[in-house]
Design a protein around this motif. Sequence first.
Motif, PDB file in Angstrom:
ATOM      1  N   GLY A 132       2.333   4.600  -7.392  1.00 20.05           N
ATOM      2  CA  GLY A 132       1.218   4.270  -8.511  1.00 20.05           C
ATOM      3  C   GLY A 132       0.941   2.768  -8.203  1.00 20.05           C
ATOM      4  O   GLY A 132       1.952   2.145  -7.677  1.00 20.05           O
ATOM      5  N   ARG A 133       0.188   2.348  -9.453  1.00 21.24           N
ATOM      6  CA  ARG A 133      -0.189   0.844  -9.086  1.00 21.24           C
ATOM      7  C   ARG A 133       0.753   0.023 -10.318  1.00 21.24           C
ATOM      8  O   ARG A 133       0.480  -0.763 -11.020  1.00 21.24           O
ATOM      9  CB  ARG A 133      -1.579   0.594  -9.781  1.00 21.24           C
ATOM     10  CG  ARG A 133      -2.598   0.970  -8.912  1.00 21.24           C
ATOM     11  CD  ARG A 133      -4.214   1.022  -9.456  1.00 21.24           C
ATOM     12  NE  ARG A 133      -4.392  -0.418  -9.472  1.00 21.24           N
ATOM     13  CZ  ARG A 133      -5.548  -0.875 -10.166  1.00 21.24           C
ATOM     14  NH1 ARG A 133      -6.640   0.303 -10.156  1.00 21.24           N
ATOM     15  NH2 ARG A 133      -5.883  -2.105 -10.115  1.00 21.24           N
ATOM     16  N   PHE A 134       2.219   0.273  -9.814  1.00 22.81           N
ATOM     17  CA  PHE A 134       3.050  -0.388 -10.683  1.00 22.81           C
ATOM     18  C   PHE A 134       3.040  -2.046 -10.435  1.00 22.81           C
ATOM     19  O   PHE A 134       3.324  -2.880 -11.193  1.00 22.81           O
ATOM     20  CB  PHE A 134       4.470   0.081 -10.009  1.00 22.81           C
ATOM     21  CG  PHE A 134       5.793  -0.604 -11.006  1.00 22.81           C
ATOM     22  CD1 PHE A 134       6.081  -0.117 -11.946  1.00 22.81           C
ATOM     23  CD2 PHE A 134       6.473  -1.736 -10.293  1.00 22.81           C
ATOM     24  CE1 PHE A 134       7.230  -0.592 -12.644  1.00 22.81           C
ATOM     25  CE2 PHE A 134       7.441  -2.257 -10.946  1.00 22.81           C
ATOM     26  CZ  PHE A 134       7.897  -1.674 -11.908  1.00 22.81           C
ATOM     27  N   PHE A 135       2.439  -2.405  -9.087  1.00 25.43           N
ATOM     28  CA  PHE A 135       2.452  -3.689  -8.593  1.00 25.43           C
ATOM     29  C   PHE A 135       1.360  -4.260  -9.776  1.00 25.43           C
ATOM     30  O   PHE A 135       1.665  -5.606 -10.301  1.00 25.43           O
ATOM     31  CB  PHE A 135       2.032  -4.012  -7.313  1.00 25.43           C
ATOM     32  CG  PHE A 135       1.771  -5.533  -6.881  1.00 25.43           C
ATOM     33  CD1 PHE A 135       2.651  -5.962  -6.475  1.00 25.43           C
ATOM     34  CD2 PHE A 135       0.400  -5.879  -6.831  1.00 25.43           C
ATOM     35  CE1 PHE A 135       2.286  -7.547  -6.285  1.00 25.43           C
ATOM     36  CE2 PHE A 135       0.231  -7.174  -6.563  1.00 25.43           C
ATOM     37  CZ  PHE A 135       1.088  -7.815  -6.088  1.00 25.43           C
ATOM     38  N   CYS A 136       0.325  -3.760  -9.877  1.00 26.76           N
ATOM     39  CA  CYS A 136      -0.686  -4.282 -10.788  1.00 26.76           C
ATOM     40  C   CYS A 136       0.016  -4.400 -12.412  1.00 26.76           C
ATOM     41  O   CYS A 136      -0.453  -5.466 -12.797  1.00 26.76           O
ATOM     42  CB  CYS A 136      -1.827  -3.378 -10.831  1.00 26.76           C
ATOM     43  SG  CYS A 136      -2.678  -3.261  -9.191  1.00 26.76           S
ATOM     44  N   LEU A 169       0.955  -1.277   0.075  1.00 22.78           N
ATOM     45  CA  LEU A 169       0.198  -0.039   0.205  1.00 22.78           C
ATOM     46  C   LEU A 169       0.976   1.177   0.008  1.00 22.78           C
ATOM     47  O   LEU A 169       0.727   2.140  -0.862  1.00 22.78           O
ATOM     48  CB  LEU A 169      -1.086   0.065   1.320  1.00 22.78           C
ATOM     49  CG  LEU A 169      -2.054  -1.020   1.434  1.00 22.78           C
ATOM     50  CD1 LEU A 169      -2.666  -0.889   2.712  1.00 22.78           C
ATOM     51  CD2 LEU A 169      -2.840  -1.023   0.128  1.00 22.78           C
ATOM     52  N   ALA A 170       1.965   1.144   0.854  1.00 24.29           N
ATOM     53  CA  ALA A 170       3.041   2.498   0.681  1.00 24.29           C
ATOM     54  C   ALA A 170       3.539   2.513  -0.599  1.00 24.29           C
ATOM     55  O   ALA A 170       3.726   3.644  -1.173  1.00 24.29           O
ATOM     56  CB  ALA A 170       3.802   2.453   2.164  1.00 24.29           C
ATOM     57  N   PHE A 171       3.970   1.446  -1.085  1.00 23.79           N
ATOM     58  CA  PHE A 171       4.728   1.479  -2.470  1.00 23.79           C
ATOM     59  C   PHE A 171       3.638   1.827  -3.351  1.00 23.79           C
ATOM     60  O   PHE A 171       4.308   2.974  -4.370  1.00 23.79           O
ATOM     61  CB  PHE A 171       4.901   0.183  -2.769  1.00 23.79           C
ATOM     62  CG  PHE A 171       5.603   0.092  -4.198  1.00 23.79           C
ATOM     63  CD1 PHE A 171       7.185   0.005  -4.207  1.00 23.79           C
ATOM     64  CD2 PHE A 171       4.908  -0.326  -5.314  1.00 23.79           C
ATOM     65  CE1 PHE A 171       7.877   0.016  -5.397  1.00 23.79           C
ATOM     66  CE2 PHE A 171       5.523  -0.324  -6.542  1.00 23.79           C
ATOM     67  CZ  PHE A 171       7.114  -0.042  -6.777  1.00 23.79           C
ATOM     68  N   THR A 172       2.645   1.626  -3.607  1.00 29.11           N
ATOM     69  CA  THR A 172       1.542   2.126  -4.369  1.00 29.11           C
ATOM     70  C   THR A 172       1.185   3.715  -4.039  1.00 29.11           C
ATOM     71  O   THR A 172       1.024   4.307  -5.328  1.00 29.11           O
ATOM     72  CB  THR A 172       0.096   1.333  -4.245  1.00 29.11           C
ATOM     73  OG1 THR A 172       0.462  -0.145  -4.625  1.00 29.11           O
ATOM     74  CG2 THR A 172      -1.134   1.945  -5.116  1.00 29.11           C
ATOM     75  N   ARG A 190     -11.351   8.925 -12.090  1.00 31.53           N
ATOM     76  CA  ARG A 190     -11.097   7.383 -12.821  1.00 31.53           C
ATOM     77  C   ARG A 190      -9.790   7.241 -12.616  1.00 31.53           C
ATOM     78  O   ARG A 190      -9.174   6.129 -13.265  1.00 31.53           O
ATOM     79  CB  ARG A 190     -12.050   7.195 -13.875  1.00 31.53           C
ATOM     80  CG  ARG A 190     -13.349   7.224 -13.930  1.00 31.53           C
ATOM     81  CD  ARG A 190     -14.118   6.773 -15.023  1.00 31.53           C
ATOM     82  NE  ARG A 190     -13.902   5.435 -15.094  1.00 31.53           N
ATOM     83  CZ  ARG A 190     -12.989   4.767 -16.249  1.00 31.53           C
ATOM     84  NH1 ARG A 190     -12.565   5.415 -17.123  1.00 31.53           N
ATOM     85  NH2 ARG A 190     -12.710   3.505 -16.315  1.00 31.53           N
ATOM     86  N   SER A 191      -8.786   8.231 -12.130  1.00 29.88           N
ATOM     87  CA  SER A 191      -7.711   8.070 -12.471  1.00 29.88           C
ATOM     88  C   SER A 191      -7.026   6.918 -11.722  1.00 29.88           C
ATOM     89  O   SER A 191      -5.875   6.306 -11.924  1.00 29.88           O
ATOM     90  CB  SER A 191      -6.657   9.316 -11.993  1.00 29.88           C
ATOM     91  OG  SER A 191      -6.899   9.487 -11.047  1.00 29.88           O
ATOM     92  N   LEU A 215      -6.580   4.431  -3.352  1.00 27.64           N
ATOM     93  CA  LEU A 215      -5.265   4.960  -2.540  1.00 27.64           C
ATOM     94  C   LEU A 215      -4.906   6.313  -3.133  1.00 27.64           C
ATOM     95  O   LEU A 215      -4.939   6.513  -4.640  1.00 27.64           O
ATOM     96  CB  LEU A 215      -4.144   4.167  -2.530  1.00 27.64           C
ATOM     97  CG  LEU A 215      -4.264   2.685  -1.891  1.00 27.64           C
ATOM     98  CD1 LEU A 215      -2.881   1.928  -1.895  1.00 27.64           C
ATOM     99  CD2 LEU A 215      -4.538   2.967  -0.431  1.00 27.64           C
ATOM    100  N   PRO A 216      -4.508   7.521  -2.490  1.00 24.56           N
ATOM    101  CA  PRO A 216      -3.991   8.328  -3.060  1.00 24.56           C
ATOM    102  C   PRO A 216      -2.731   8.158  -3.573  1.00 24.56           C
ATOM    103  O   PRO A 216      -1.607   7.541  -2.931  1.00 24.56           O
ATOM    104  CB  PRO A 216      -3.852   9.499  -1.667  1.00 24.56           C
ATOM    105  CG  PRO A 216      -3.767   8.475  -0.539  1.00 24.56           C
ATOM    106  CD  PRO A 216      -4.592   7.379  -0.972  1.00 24.56           C
ATOM    107  N   VAL A 217      -2.165   8.791  -4.612  1.00 23.91           N
ATOM    108  CA  VAL A 217      -0.879   8.618  -5.219  1.00 23.91           C
ATOM    109  C   VAL A 217      -0.169   9.786  -5.603  1.00 23.91           C
ATOM    110  O   VAL A 217      -0.635  10.977  -5.897  1.00 23.91           O
ATOM    111  CB  VAL A 217      -1.115   7.958  -6.643  1.00 23.91           C
ATOM    112  CG1 VAL A 217       0.131   7.703  -7.191  1.00 23.91           C
ATOM    113  CG2 VAL A 217      -1.789   6.379  -6.353  1.00 23.91           C
TER     114      VAL A 217
END
Length: 345
Positions: free
Chosen positions: A105-109, A98-101, A268-269, A230-232
Amino acid sequence: MARTASTKTRGAKRPAGTLESLRNGANVIAHPKNKMQERLRRQYLHRGVRWCVQFGFLICFPAAWNAAFNGVKYIFTQLGSHAPIELTGFLSLLLALLAFTCVFGRFFCGFACAFGTLGDIVYALATPLRRTLRREGKGAHRLPAGVQHALQLVKYAVLVGICALCVMGIWPQVSGASPWVAFAGITARSLEGIVPTAFAALGAVMVGMAFVERFFCQFLCPFGAIFSLLPVLPVSLFNRRRESCARGCNRCQDSCPVRIHPERADLRSGECIACGRCADGCPMANVTLARLDGFKRDQATDDASELAQSNTRKRPPAGPAIRGTEVALTLVKAAILAALCYLLM
């Protein structure tokens, strides 16, 4: 006449075969001759690096998604039983992702999720089938954007449903039938406790993956529902300079698996999976992570076609940019995420 016709037939340019296409692609990467080829070179490099990162995480950390989401289920299970919440390994991994995201951003996804990689593999292998059924290519029958956006809300219902079952203490009795449990069992080479219904559900999801890009990620992933809320950091969100876009272009949205425009202000970002396809697909180099305006325009950002230039409003000066698809930046993010998974799994 027959000789002339046969001569023309022999002299006609034949379509490039697979090997010739690969050779041409390699030549573009090694020796780009113009701005268009330079843009193609960046696309090929980014896509190649992305596939390498995806396969690396699939091999090394196939259970990262399941382990982190176990942290979510653990929290709601403890709340339902009025038990204290302790910092377990699953919860530590969840908090780290969650902290990484929030930072990247949603790099994990887009790069590390094993289920997302499975979807990309199935979608790529099903390309001939989609072309046969006219679901891809010129004149393809795509899922309407409004329907796609509406279906993206289903994953929030899935998340709420799972959390409710965990609170009521029912989830352990039904979890064996979920598709991600079946996939986790396959990757872990242990099918104990997994009922046939789970494999049927996984098969149904894979059928959807074959026809809709990132089918599970968009419509069913409960973890993706959490990530999208999550806020990014703004510098980790792709953004386009609308004033510089060609009228009617829409290439960024057409290139996007979740069909959104890369705009930080868009509600929707959060659906963005940070794959970078919008930045790769923009012929005007308008889609970036960050841009330092006020500097002289870089030559590499002026590679638009004549059609795009003729349909474009007057463009203000633009400075150096971080596209977000640079190989070095991608590898740095991957290294940080891999280190977190290695330490916490």
